[in-house]
Design a protein around this motif. Structure first.
Motif, PDB file in Angstrom:
ATOM      1  N   ALA A 102       0.820  -1.213   0.000  1.00 16.38           N
ATOM      2  CA  ALA A 102       0.000   0.000   0.000  1.00 16.38           C
ATOM      3  C   ALA A 102       0.853   1.261   0.000  1.00 16.38           C
ATOM      4  CB  ALA A 102      -0.918  -0.003   1.220  1.00 16.38           C
ATOM      5  N   ASN A 103       2.052   1.192   0.566  1.00 20.44           N
ATOM      6  CA  ASN A 103       2.924   2.367   0.633  1.00 20.44           C
ATOM      7  C   ASN A 103       3.213   2.938  -0.750  1.00 20.44           C
ATOM      8  OD1 ASN A 103       3.538   3.187   3.248  1.00 20.44           O
ATOM      9  ND2 ASN A 103       4.870   1.436   3.585  1.00 20.44           N
ATOM     10  N   LYS A 104       3.296   2.051  -1.745  1.00 22.27           N
ATOM     11  CA  LYS A 104       3.655   2.484  -3.100  1.00 22.27           C
ATOM     12  C   LYS A 104       2.449   2.536  -4.032  1.00 22.27           C
ATOM     13  CE  LYS A 104       8.200   0.308  -2.556  1.00 22.27           C
ATOM     14  NZ  LYS A 104       9.155  -0.717  -3.094  1.00 22.27           N
ATOM     15  N   ALA A 105       1.279   2.261  -3.494  1.00 27.40           N
ATOM     16  CA  ALA A 105       0.086   2.181  -4.339  1.00 27.40           C
ATOM     17  C   ALA A 105      -0.664   3.514  -4.372  1.00 27.40           C
ATOM     18  CB  ALA A 105      -0.836   1.083  -3.828  1.00 27.40           C
ATOM     19  N   SER A 106      -1.515   3.649  -5.387  1.00 24.79           N
ATOM     20  CA  SER A 106      -2.363   4.837  -5.491  1.00 24.79           C
ATOM     21  C   SER A 106      -3.475   4.762  -4.454  1.00 24.79           C
ATOM     22  CB  SER A 106      -2.968   4.919  -6.894  1.00 24.79           C
ATOM     23  OG  SER A 106      -3.811   3.796  -7.132  1.00 24.79           O
ATOM     24  N   ILE A 107      -4.159   5.864  -4.250  1.00 26.75           N
ATOM     25  CA  ILE A 107      -5.235   5.923  -3.255  1.00 26.75           C
ATOM     26  C   ILE A 107      -6.343   4.905  -3.555  1.00 26.75           C
ATOM     27  CG2 ILE A 107      -7.030   7.357  -2.205  1.00 26.75           C
ATOM     28  CD1 ILE A 107      -4.227   8.038  -1.295  1.00 26.75           C
ATOM     29  N   PRO A 108      -6.819   4.808  -4.808  1.00 25.75           N
ATOM     30  CA  PRO A 108      -7.867   3.808  -5.096  1.00 25.75           C
ATOM     31  C   PRO A 108      -7.415   2.381  -4.788  1.00 25.75           C
ATOM     32  CG  PRO A 108      -7.741   5.408  -6.863  1.00 25.75           C
ATOM     33  CD  PRO A 108      -6.559   5.667  -5.991  1.00 25.75           C
ATOM     34  N   VAL A 109      -6.144   2.079  -5.087  1.00 26.39           N
ATOM     35  CA  VAL A 109      -5.627   0.737  -4.809  1.00 26.39           C
ATOM     36  C   VAL A 109      -5.556   0.512  -3.300  1.00 26.39           C
ATOM     37  CG1 VAL A 109      -3.624  -0.785  -4.990  1.00 26.39           C
ATOM     38  CG2 VAL A 109      -4.360   0.554  -6.967  1.00 26.39           C
ATOM     39  N   VAL A 131      -7.446   1.862  -1.040  1.00 27.07           N
ATOM     40  CA  VAL A 131      -8.834   1.662  -0.586  1.00 27.07           C
ATOM     41  C   VAL A 131      -9.276   0.241  -0.894  1.00 27.07           C
ATOM     42  CG1 VAL A 131     -11.234   2.334  -0.902  1.00 27.07           C
ATOM     43  CG2 VAL A 131      -9.454   4.093  -0.777  1.00 27.07           C
ATOM     44  N   GLY A 132      -8.946  -0.238  -2.103  1.00 26.78           N
ATOM     45  CA  GLY A 132      -9.313  -1.601  -2.484  1.00 26.78           C
ATOM     46  C   GLY A 132      -8.672  -2.636  -1.586  1.00 26.78           C
ATOM     47  N   ILE A 133      -7.395  -2.419  -1.262  1.00 29.72           N
ATOM     48  CA  ILE A 133      -6.681  -3.329  -0.350  1.00 29.72           C
ATOM     49  C   ILE A 133      -7.362  -3.344   1.016  1.00 29.72           C
ATOM     50  CG2 ILE A 133      -4.537  -3.654   0.946  1.00 29.72           C
ATOM     51  CD1 ILE A 133      -3.034  -2.646  -1.536  1.00 29.72           C
ATOM     52  N   GLY A 134      -7.720  -2.151   1.487  1.00 22.19           N
ATOM     53  CA  GLY A 134      -8.383  -2.051   2.788  1.00 22.19           C
ATOM     54  C   GLY A 134      -9.730  -2.768   2.800  1.00 22.19           C
ATOM     55  N   VAL A 135     -10.477  -2.642   1.713  1.00 27.37           N
ATOM     56  CA  VAL A 135     -11.792  -3.296   1.620  1.00 27.37           C
ATOM     57  C   VAL A 135     -11.639  -4.816   1.626  1.00 27.37           C
ATOM     58  CG1 VAL A 135     -13.789  -3.685   0.124  1.00 27.37           C
ATOM     59  CG2 VAL A 135     -12.931  -1.362   0.478  1.00 27.37           C
ATOM     60  N   VAL A 136     -10.671  -5.320   0.857  1.00 34.40           N
ATOM     61  CA  VAL A 136     -10.435  -6.768   0.823  1.00 34.40           C
ATOM     62  C   VAL A 136     -10.049  -7.271   2.208  1.00 34.40           C
ATOM     63  CG1 VAL A 136      -8.923  -8.593  -0.063  1.00 34.40           C
ATOM     64  CG2 VAL A 136      -9.797  -6.825  -1.611  1.00 34.40           C
ATOM     65  N   TRP A 137      -9.174  -6.517   2.879  1.00 33.20           N
ATOM     66  CA  TRP A 137      -8.769  -6.899   4.239  1.00 33.20           C
ATOM     67  C   TRP A 137      -9.984  -6.936   5.165  1.00 33.20           C
ATOM     68  CZ3 TRP A 137      -9.379  -4.755   9.018  1.00 33.20           C
ATOM     69  CH2 TRP A 137      -8.650  -5.346  10.065  1.00 33.20           C
ATOM     70  N   LEU A 138     -10.847  -5.925   5.044  1.00 39.13           N
ATOM     71  CA  LEU A 138     -12.019  -5.843   5.916  1.00 39.13           C
ATOM     72  C   LEU A 138     -12.974  -7.005   5.672  1.00 39.13           C
ATOM     73  CD1 LEU A 138     -13.314  -4.077   8.096  1.00 39.13           C
ATOM     74  CD2 LEU A 138     -14.509  -2.826   6.285  1.00 39.13           C
ATOM     75  N   LEU A 182       4.136  -0.933  14.600  1.00 35.71           N
ATOM     76  CA  LEU A 182       3.185  -1.001  13.484  1.00 35.71           C
ATOM     77  C   LEU A 182       2.337   0.260  13.386  1.00 35.71           C
ATOM     78  CD1 LEU A 182       2.053  -4.719  13.869  1.00 35.71           C
ATOM     79  CD2 LEU A 182       3.624  -3.768  12.175  1.00 35.71           C
ATOM     80  N   PHE A 183       2.517   1.169  14.331  1.00 38.00           N
ATOM     81  CA  PHE A 183       1.847   2.472  14.289  1.00 38.00           C
ATOM     82  C   PHE A 183       2.860   3.587  14.055  1.00 38.00           C
ATOM     83  CE2 PHE A 183      -1.466  -0.023  16.167  1.00 38.00           C
ATOM     84  CZ  PHE A 183      -2.650   0.623  15.883  1.00 38.00           C
ATOM     85  N   GLY A 184       4.069   3.215  13.620  1.00 36.00           N
ATOM     86  CA  GLY A 184       5.098   4.216  13.356  1.00 36.00           C
ATOM     87  C   GLY A 184       4.753   5.079  12.160  1.00 36.00           C
ATOM     88  N   ALA A 185       5.364   6.255  12.092  1.00 38.78           N
ATOM     89  CA  ALA A 185       5.068   7.199  11.018  1.00 38.78           C
ATOM     90  C   ALA A 185       5.460   6.659   9.646  1.00 38.78           C
ATOM     91  CB  ALA A 185       5.797   8.518  11.283  1.00 38.78           C
ATOM     92  N   ASP A 186       6.315   5.644   9.608  1.00 36.54           N
ATOM     93  CA  ASP A 186       6.736   5.060   8.338  1.00 36.54           C
ATOM     94  C   ASP A 186       5.727   4.048   7.789  1.00 36.54           C
ATOM     95  OD1 ASP A 186       7.342   3.413  10.542  1.00 36.54           O
ATOM     96  OD2 ASP A 186       8.788   2.273   9.360  1.00 36.54           O
ATOM     97  N   GLN A 187       4.714   3.729   8.581  1.00 36.55           N
ATOM     98  CA  GLN A 187       3.703   2.767   8.154  1.00 36.55           C
ATOM     99  C   GLN A 187       2.647   3.437   7.275  1.00 36.55           C
ATOM    100  OE1 GLN A 187       3.882  -0.448   8.705  1.00 36.55           O
ATOM    101  NE2 GLN A 187       5.608  -0.407  10.136  1.00 36.55           N
ATOM    102  N   SER A 188       2.030   2.651   6.390  1.00 36.29           N
ATOM    103  CA  SER A 188       0.967   3.192   5.537  1.00 36.29           C
ATOM    104  C   SER A 188      -0.311   3.374   6.344  1.00 36.29           C
ATOM    105  CB  SER A 188       0.695   2.248   4.360  1.00 36.29           C
ATOM    106  OG  SER A 188       0.070   1.061   4.814  1.00 36.29           O
ATOM    107  N   MET A 189      -1.164   4.238   5.851  1.00 32.80           N
ATOM    108  CA  MET A 189      -2.453   4.460   6.518  1.00 32.80           C
ATOM    109  C   MET A 189      -3.278   3.177   6.537  1.00 32.80           C
ATOM    110  SD  MET A 189      -4.498   6.548   8.068  1.00 32.80           S
ATOM    111  CE  MET A 189      -4.015   8.234   7.677  1.00 32.80           C
ATOM    112  N   VAL A 246      -2.112   0.981   9.442  1.00 34.46           N
ATOM    113  CA  VAL A 246      -2.492   1.549  10.743  1.00 34.46           C
ATOM    114  C   VAL A 246      -3.987   1.395  10.990  1.00 34.46           C
ATOM    115  CG1 VAL A 246      -2.647   3.681  12.082  1.00 34.46           C
ATOM    116  CG2 VAL A 246      -0.548   3.146  10.825  1.00 34.46           C
ATOM    117  N   LEU A 247      -4.804   1.647   9.980  1.00 37.31           N
ATOM    118  CA  LEU A 247      -6.254   1.503  10.163  1.00 37.31           C
ATOM    119  C   LEU A 247      -6.630   0.036  10.389  1.00 37.31           C
ATOM    120  CD1 LEU A 247      -7.680   3.995   7.504  1.00 37.31           C
ATOM    121  CD2 LEU A 247      -7.592   4.280   9.986  1.00 37.31           C
ATOM    122  N   CYS A 248      -5.996  -0.858   9.629  1.00 36.64           N
ATOM    123  CA  CYS A 248      -6.271  -2.286   9.816  1.00 36.64           C
ATOM    124  C   CYS A 248      -5.838  -2.740  11.205  1.00 36.64           C
ATOM    125  CB  CYS A 248      -5.556  -3.109   8.745  1.00 36.64           C
ATOM    126  SG  CYS A 248      -6.225  -2.925   7.076  1.00 36.64           S
TER     127      CYS A 248
END
Length: 237
Positions: free
Chosen positions: A39-46, A48-55, A124-131, A134-136
């Motif tokens: 997710a760190n290197k992905a676009s915003i839509p991607v 979001v998609g990753i987050g939805v699949v995880w959820l 896993l909540f460090g500033a270097d982590q992707s949003m 952290v949300l997951c």
């Protein structure tokens, strides 16, 4: 009447189920750390998609655990009224006292200001982590752990073994396993998690309602998760 061989096979099956459920309960956290790297290197839509699949996967695991518990438990879930919630909160306050005293002792004896389990989570909540990560992780800690761990370490073992061994034995054994599963690196941190496991088990058995210990666990994890989320948001802004 069960033969000795049938009893042994029953215990073996139950233990194998618990081992399998333990690994399944780790999937949301494991996936959160893995997808975060992409997710760190992905676009915003991607992202979001990753987050939805995880959820979706997370929700499916939660539903599976609840259905599994309902299938084998004779107790199920009971309603929690305001009075019940107050009692659970009092148990939680006792838990805060245990954690506080244990943390002070750990700092005095070992120089550690937190447990290894907490230290790993904080990375896993460090500033270097992707949003996404952290949300997951926030959802996993605040919602997933209270449900999955209470079913895994309290509800399902009682459903499996409640008619076959004393309840205090189940409480001690499951609390030892609960502590062992939280990366205790010294005897004091091990005792902290063991004591918390016993307290949650007592909360559960007071009304024989697994929902009570889930609420306790939510009090325990929810505030910590959202505080770490806030620190993350402050760090990246």
């Amino acid at each position: 009447m069960e033969t000795r061989g049938q009893k042994i096979w029953y215990y073996v099956k139950c233990i194998l189920w618990l081992i399998g459920l333990f690994f399944l309960s780790q999937v949301p956290t494991l996936l959160a750390t893995i997808v975060g790297k992409f997710a760190n290197k992905a676009s915003i839509p991607v992202q979001v998609g990753i987050g939805v699949v995880w959820l979706i996967i997370f929700t499916a695991i939660i539903i599976f655990f609840i259905k599994f518990f309902n299938k084998y438990s004779k107790e199920g879930f009971k309603k929690i009224n305001i009075g019940d919630g107050v009692v659970v909160f009092l148990y939680y306050l006792v838990g805060l006292g245990i954690t506080g005293i244990g943390t002070v002792l750990m700092q005095v004896v070992y120089g550690d200001t937190t447990t290894e389990n907490q230290a790993v989570i904080e990375t896993l909540f460090g500033a270097d982590q992707s949003m996404v990560t952290v949300l997951c992780m926030t959802i996993s800690i605040a919602i997933g752990a209270p449900i999955l761990e209470e079913l895994l370490f309290r509800g399902i073992p009682v459903a499996f073994f409640g008619d076959k061994m004393p309840m205090w034995v189940i409480g001690i054994v499951t609390s030892l396993l609960f502590s062992a599963g939280h990366l205790s690196t010294n005897i004091i941190s091990f005792i902290i998690y063991f004591a918390m496991g016993m307290l949650m088990f007592l909360t559960y058995r007071t009304r024989k309602n697994i929902g009570d210990s889930m609420l306790f666990h939510f009090f325990q994890n929810g505030l910590a998760a959202f505080m770490m989320l806030k620190m993350y948001l402050d760090a990246i802004n």
